[in-house]
Design a protein around this motif. Sequence first.
Motif, PDB file in Angstrom:
ATOM      1  N   ILE A  76      64.988  18.171  14.152  1.00 19.81           N
ATOM      2  CA  ILE A  76      64.343  17.960  12.873  1.00 19.81           C
ATOM      3  C   ILE A  76      65.040  18.093  11.711  1.00 19.81           C
ATOM      4  O   ILE A  76      64.928  17.164  10.514  1.00 19.81           O
ATOM      5  N   ALA A  77      65.638  19.170  11.344  1.00 21.58           N
ATOM      6  CA  ALA A  77      66.614  19.569  10.086  1.00 21.58           C
ATOM      7  C   ALA A  77      67.517  18.262   9.827  1.00 21.58           C
ATOM      8  O   ALA A  77      67.709  18.026   8.650  1.00 21.58           O
ATOM      9  N   PRO A  78      68.470  17.916  10.731  1.00 24.14           N
ATOM     10  CA  PRO A  78      69.310  16.946  10.371  1.00 24.14           C
ATOM     11  C   PRO A  78      68.437  15.527  10.139  1.00 24.14           C
ATOM     12  O   PRO A  78      69.129  14.719   9.186  1.00 24.14           O
ATOM     13  N   LEU A  79      67.607  15.307  10.711  1.00 22.92           N
ATOM     14  CA  LEU A  79      66.677  14.222  10.426  1.00 22.92           C
ATOM     15  C   LEU A  79      66.144  14.249   9.062  1.00 22.92           C
ATOM     16  O   LEU A  79      66.145  13.101   8.129  1.00 22.92           O
ATOM     17  N   MET A  80      65.735  15.346   8.786  1.00 22.73           N
ATOM     18  CA  MET A  80      65.094  15.668   7.381  1.00 22.73           C
ATOM     19  C   MET A  80      66.284  15.560   6.360  1.00 22.73           C
ATOM     20  O   MET A  80      66.095  14.985   5.137  1.00 22.73           O
ATOM     21  N   ASP A  81      67.410  15.956   6.521  1.00 22.55           N
ATOM     22  CA  ASP A  81      68.671  15.744   5.890  1.00 22.55           C
ATOM     23  C   ASP A  81      68.945  14.308   5.271  1.00 22.55           C
ATOM     24  O   ASP A  81      69.086  13.958   4.222  1.00 22.55           O
ATOM     25  N   GLU A  88      71.975   7.735   1.097  1.00 24.95           N
ATOM     26  CA  GLU A  88      72.043   7.139   2.588  1.00 24.95           C
ATOM     27  C   GLU A  88      71.655   5.792   2.377  1.00 24.95           C
ATOM     28  O   GLU A  88      70.882   5.474   1.946  1.00 24.95           O
ATOM     29  N   ASP A  89      72.156   5.184   3.630  1.00 26.54           N
ATOM     30  CA  ASP A  89      71.628   4.114   3.870  1.00 26.54           C
ATOM     31  C   ASP A  89      70.077   3.835   4.102  1.00 26.54           C
ATOM     32  O   ASP A  89      69.576   4.644   4.767  1.00 26.54           O
ATOM     33  N   PHE A  95      64.683   4.988   9.563  1.00 28.29           N
ATOM     34  CA  PHE A  95      64.425   5.442  11.035  1.00 28.29           C
ATOM     35  C   PHE A  95      64.168   6.740  11.187  1.00 28.29           C
ATOM     36  O   PHE A  95      63.482   7.461  12.038  1.00 28.29           O
ATOM     37  N   ALA A  96      65.127   7.651  10.540  1.00 28.17           N
ATOM     38  CA  ALA A  96      64.759   9.000  10.327  1.00 28.17           C
ATOM     39  C   ALA A  96      63.215   9.330   9.853  1.00 28.17           C
ATOM     40  O   ALA A  96      62.577  10.157  10.555  1.00 28.17           O
ATOM     41  N   ALA A  97      62.432   8.582   8.818  1.00 27.64           N
ATOM     42  CA  ALA A  97      60.915   8.679   8.813  1.00 27.64           C
ATOM     43  C   ALA A  97      60.272   8.681  10.139  1.00 27.64           C
ATOM     44  O   ALA A  97      59.327   9.173  10.412  1.00 27.64           O
ATOM     45  N   ARG A  98      60.649   7.613  10.699  1.00 18.04           N
ATOM     46  CA  ARG A  98      59.909   6.844  11.936  1.00 18.04           C
ATOM     47  C   ARG A  98      60.071   7.885  12.969  1.00 18.04           C
ATOM     48  O   ARG A  98      59.107   8.446  13.578  1.00 18.04           O
ATOM     49  N   ILE A  99      61.302   8.595  13.303  1.00 25.48           N
ATOM     50  CA  ILE A  99      61.272   9.376  14.342  1.00 25.48           C
ATOM     51  C   ILE A  99      60.740  10.901  13.973  1.00 25.48           C
ATOM     52  O   ILE A  99      60.063  11.472  14.858  1.00 25.48           O
ATOM     53  N   ASP A 107      57.724  21.049   9.019  1.00 30.54           N
ATOM     54  CA  ASP A 107      58.775  20.657   8.467  1.00 30.54           C
ATOM     55  C   ASP A 107      58.646  19.252   8.168  1.00 30.54           C
ATOM     56  O   ASP A 107      58.937  18.440   7.259  1.00 30.54           O
ATOM     57  N   ALA A 108      58.517  18.550   9.431  1.00 32.50           N
ATOM     58  CA  ALA A 108      58.383  17.107   9.439  1.00 32.50           C
ATOM     59  C   ALA A 108      57.491  16.439   8.569  1.00 32.50           C
ATOM     60  O   ALA A 108      57.561  15.548   7.934  1.00 32.50           O
ATOM     61  N   ILE A 109      56.149  17.214   8.609  1.00 33.45           N
ATOM     62  CA  ILE A 109      54.929  16.619   7.746  1.00 33.45           C
ATOM     63  C   ILE A 109      55.450  16.714   6.324  1.00 33.45           C
ATOM     64  O   ILE A 109      55.265  16.043   5.309  1.00 33.45           O
ATOM     65  N   ALA A 110      56.256  17.942   5.888  1.00 37.79           N
ATOM     66  CA  ALA A 110      56.533  18.265   4.547  1.00 37.79           C
ATOM     67  C   ALA A 110      57.466  17.282   4.112  1.00 37.79           C
ATOM     68  O   ALA A 110      57.583  16.550   2.870  1.00 37.79           O
ATOM     69  N   ALA A 111      58.546  16.793   4.910  1.00 34.75           N
ATOM     70  CA  ALA A 111      59.545  15.835   4.579  1.00 34.75           C
ATOM     71  C   ALA A 111      58.929  14.664   4.350  1.00 34.75           C
ATOM     72  O   ALA A 111      59.136  13.884   3.462  1.00 34.75           O
TER      73      ALA A 111
END
Length: 276
Positions: A76-81, A88-89, A95-99, A107-111
């Motif tokens: 989760i943390a690296p995807l949030m970053d 970033e591209d 894709f990070a949002a989709r994953i 944490d995912a919800i907050a991001a």
Amino acid sequence: MSHVLKQAAVVVQQRNLLLLNQYLQQLSLTKNVTNAAQDIGLDQILALALEALETGDFHQRWDVAKVFPQLGSVAIAPLMDILADEEEDRDLRWFAARILGDFQHPDAIAALIDVLKTSDHEDLIAMASTALAHLGVPAIAALTDLLAAADTREMAVRSLAHIRCTETIAPLLTVVNDPQVSIRATAIEALASFHDCRIPPVLIDALKDIAPSVRREAVIGLSLRTDLLEELDLVSQLKPLLWDFKLDVCLAAAIALGRMGTDKAAEALFQVLQSP
């Protein structure tokens, strides 16, 4: 299971992501995360998956996206970053949002919520909204909070509308009279899918909305409530919409009255057939 782990370890060394994904499909890492970390090296798998996500083409990213949920919360943390990095591209952030939508984690919800609040990119906002809808019930409270702000209300309503569970009824009812037409129409369409005593009066009121799209959604919603035919005198409620100045509303009303299957409904339709 051990032979799969050994094969996966070889694939990691070969840096063959497609094969790695196939092996990971055979593993239940939520149950074997300790063994996987010892035998393969969970950090190695995560690093390889991140590298593929960052450097791969669309199809490679699509494939590797399936790996991350199996790695657990460590991903989760690296995807949030990635998602938070505006430099970033944008496709990578998409894709990070989709994953992240595959993680039932605060944490995912907050991001994802942060994207709705701060991003100016429509495609990224749309994906964050879709991801939140995919998360379902855990995301409802955070989405409800976004209804209070005009700049996040529409995307929050869209996300809530895709979470088809009764917990969304109360927040959606708060926006049925919103000044923005698209919000009212989305809320009415979503609410119409529930059989709840609070909703039919809202649909009846929406038949008189100044916006054709809202009236149409109300007609469609009431057409599905033939169980309330006599209680709400639905034929009388829908009949005036046969003469609406918007043709798509008239068509929806004709279809709705056809579903009523009564002599009174047939008479209303016959009057239209006889009209110039």
